[in-house]
Design an enzyme around this catalytic site. Structure first.
Site, PDB file in Angstrom:
ATOM      1  CB  CYS A   4       1.455   3.613   6.397  1.00 44.79           C
ATOM      2  SG  CYS A   4       0.689   3.650   8.034  1.00 44.79           S
ATOM      3  CG  HIS A  12       5.658   3.424   8.485  1.00 43.85           C
ATOM      4  ND1 HIS A  12       5.394   4.479   7.648  1.00 43.85           N
ATOM      5  CD2 HIS A  12       4.652   3.404   9.382  1.00 43.85           C
ATOM      6  CE1 HIS A  12       4.274   5.081   8.028  1.00 43.85           C
ATOM      7  NE2 HIS A  12       3.802   4.440   9.083  1.00 43.85           N
ATOM      8  CD  GLU A  43       8.594   4.738   5.761  1.00 46.25           C
ATOM      9  OE1 GLU A  43       8.310   3.678   5.170  1.00 46.25           O
ATOM     10  OE2 GLU A  43       7.733   5.459   6.307  1.00 46.25           O
TER      11      GLU A  43
END
Lengths: 213, 252
Positions: free
Chosen positions: A79, A186, A188
């Site tokens: 990001c 993202h 994650e």
């Protein structure tokens, strides 16, 4: 061992928890001596570009990261962390970035070429389109990933565009050159697709694979 | 193309999910972690946790819940309720939340939105608005304190102001429709959606799958949030998404 660079910006917890879910050994640190002992670095980030660069510069991390990449060691930005890899950003004011990848970071126009307004930030799940093969994308589905950003990378070097997503323009989603990679979304927070991609980065780091053009 | 998001909302009090959860097959229907994982498995695009704890201890427990949820979930989640200072935001985001939602505190001191946006970026600042139609005003009025206190704000004016200060997203709850299960408030959503350039999350009134379609197609919402319809298993996230896909919407 993966080192997560702590420079006071953002989502360290979710990134580290993702490492645990995948089973990748990691250490979070702001200490360059500690980070030096790792095999690959993750540069996460949520927040504003100028603040982030300011911290990276004043703590010596910017120089450290440039040397890290010059030594051919793996670095992955996420990001804001990906945007920091580029030459400069216009967020709030013109600010120089790490300059590890060619291009700059600009604000989404908020208006298509035909004048139709669209929403900024680009927030939500969007689909990936792969443009070239790369170890980071091995066995990763061209599925949906989670984006949250108001600024977008602009580059003339299509060689570094590994994957894009469509949001009123081509949005660089996965970039890379040499030992540097980055994702605008993202991973994650991107369910299975994101986890697979992070696992691939972990493999690259563990195998000590040197990525080249 | 960006997809429309379906967002289950969980009310958490002193670390436990409250407000009617009827799940079979869950070990403990009040455990926020277990429920979060359940909705994630169903394909929820995002989750919202609303901390309705009355005590300081309750808010402390919420931080632990956030940490644990972040460890289990690979989808984004927002935490709201009881966030009044930049320090509160830091703690919640550091614990692993992706966004914070401000409601009453933002109305009482709008600069809070700016402080948060300057520090963390607009994208993690959600401003939650509770709105109720007001005949006299000829529009919707903003309420605070869980809908108990009327303010002077007209809904679109407040939404615009919040966005100008850095709100990255508006979570818009219709107090008129909330709990009625007769559908989202389309005129309200349109009014606010036309006024701001950031994503609007529709909330309040979901009773069936068609209501979600209305929120997206007629009201132009970017995401839709629901609680009881999912908690009571009247439908599931997976069913709603599969229905919307069938209707030609862009859905993950």
């Amino acid at each position: 061992m993966i080192g997560i660079v702590d420079y006071g910006m953002g989502n360290l917890h979710s990134v580290s928890k993702a490492m645990e879910r995948i089973g990748l050994p990691y250490v979070i640190s702001e200490d360059l001596e500690v980070l030096k002992t790792t095999d690959g670095l993750l540069l996460p980030g949520v927040g504003a570009f100028p603040d982030a660069m300011d911290i990276l510069n004043t703590t010596g991390k910017a120089e450290f990261l440039r040397q890290w990449v010059a030594d051919g060691k793996p670095l992955m930005g996420i990001c804001l962390g990906m945007q920091l890899l580029f030459e400069e950003s216009e967020e709030h004011r013109q600010t120089k970035g790490l300059g590890l990848l060619p291009g700059k970071v600009v604000k989404f126009q908020g208006q298509s070429a035909d004048g139709t307004p669209y929403k900024v930030p680009h927030m939500g799940w969007n689909q990936l389109h792969f443009h070239q093969q790369h170890p980071l994308l091995n066995d990763v589905e061209q599925g949906y990933v989670y984006f949250v950003h108001s600024y977008v990378v602009q580059t003339e070097d299509t060689q570094i565009l590994l994957a894009t997503s469509d949001y009123h323009q081509d949005v660089p989603a996965v970039v890379g050159r040499g030992s540097v990679v980055g994702t605008q979304f993202h991973p994650e927070k991107s369910s299975v697709v994101g986890m697979d991609l992070l696992a691939n980065f972990g493999q690259l780091v563990e195998k000590g694979v040197k990525l080249h053009d | 193309m960006l997809t429309k998001r379906i967002i289950p909302c969980l009310d958490v009090k002193e670390g436990r999910v409250v407000k009617g959860i009827q799940f079979v097959g869950l070990r403990d229907a009040g455990d926020p972690i277990e429920l979060a994982a359940f909705y994630d498995g169903q394909g929820a695009d995002e989750l919202v946790f609303l901390d309705i704890s009355a005590s300081h201890e309750g808010h402390e427990t919420m931080i632990e819940v956030v940490e644990e949820v972040a460890g289990k979930l690979a989808i984004p989640f927002t935490v709201g309720g009881g966030i009044r200072t930049l320090e509160d935001m830091k703690r919640v985001l550091r614990a692993g939340a992706d966004k914070v939602s401000l409601n009453t505190a933002a109305v009482l001191r709008p600069e809070l939105i700016k402080e948060g946006a300057d520090f963390f970026g607009a994208q993690c600042m959600v401003v939650a608005i509770d709105a109720k139609y007001d005949e006299e005003l000829g529009s919707w009025r903003v309420y605070t304190h869980g809908g108990r206190k009327a303010t002077e704000w007209e809904v679109a004016d407040w939404a615009k102001h919040a966005v100008s200060l850095g709100a990255g997203e508006i979570l818009l709850t219709s107090m008129d429709q909330d709990g009625a299960k007769t559908g989202f408030d389309v005129p309200l959503l349109k009014k606010v959606g036309d006024a701001v350039s950031v994503p609007v999350i529709a909330s309040g009134g979901a009773g069936n799958q068609e209501h979600f379609l209305e929120a997206f197609n007629e009201a132009g919402a970017d995401a839709a949030l629901a609680a009881s319809i999912f908690h009571y298993k009247e439908t599931s996230v997976a069913e709603v998404k599969s229905y919307l896909k069938g209707e030609g919407l862009s859905i993950r």
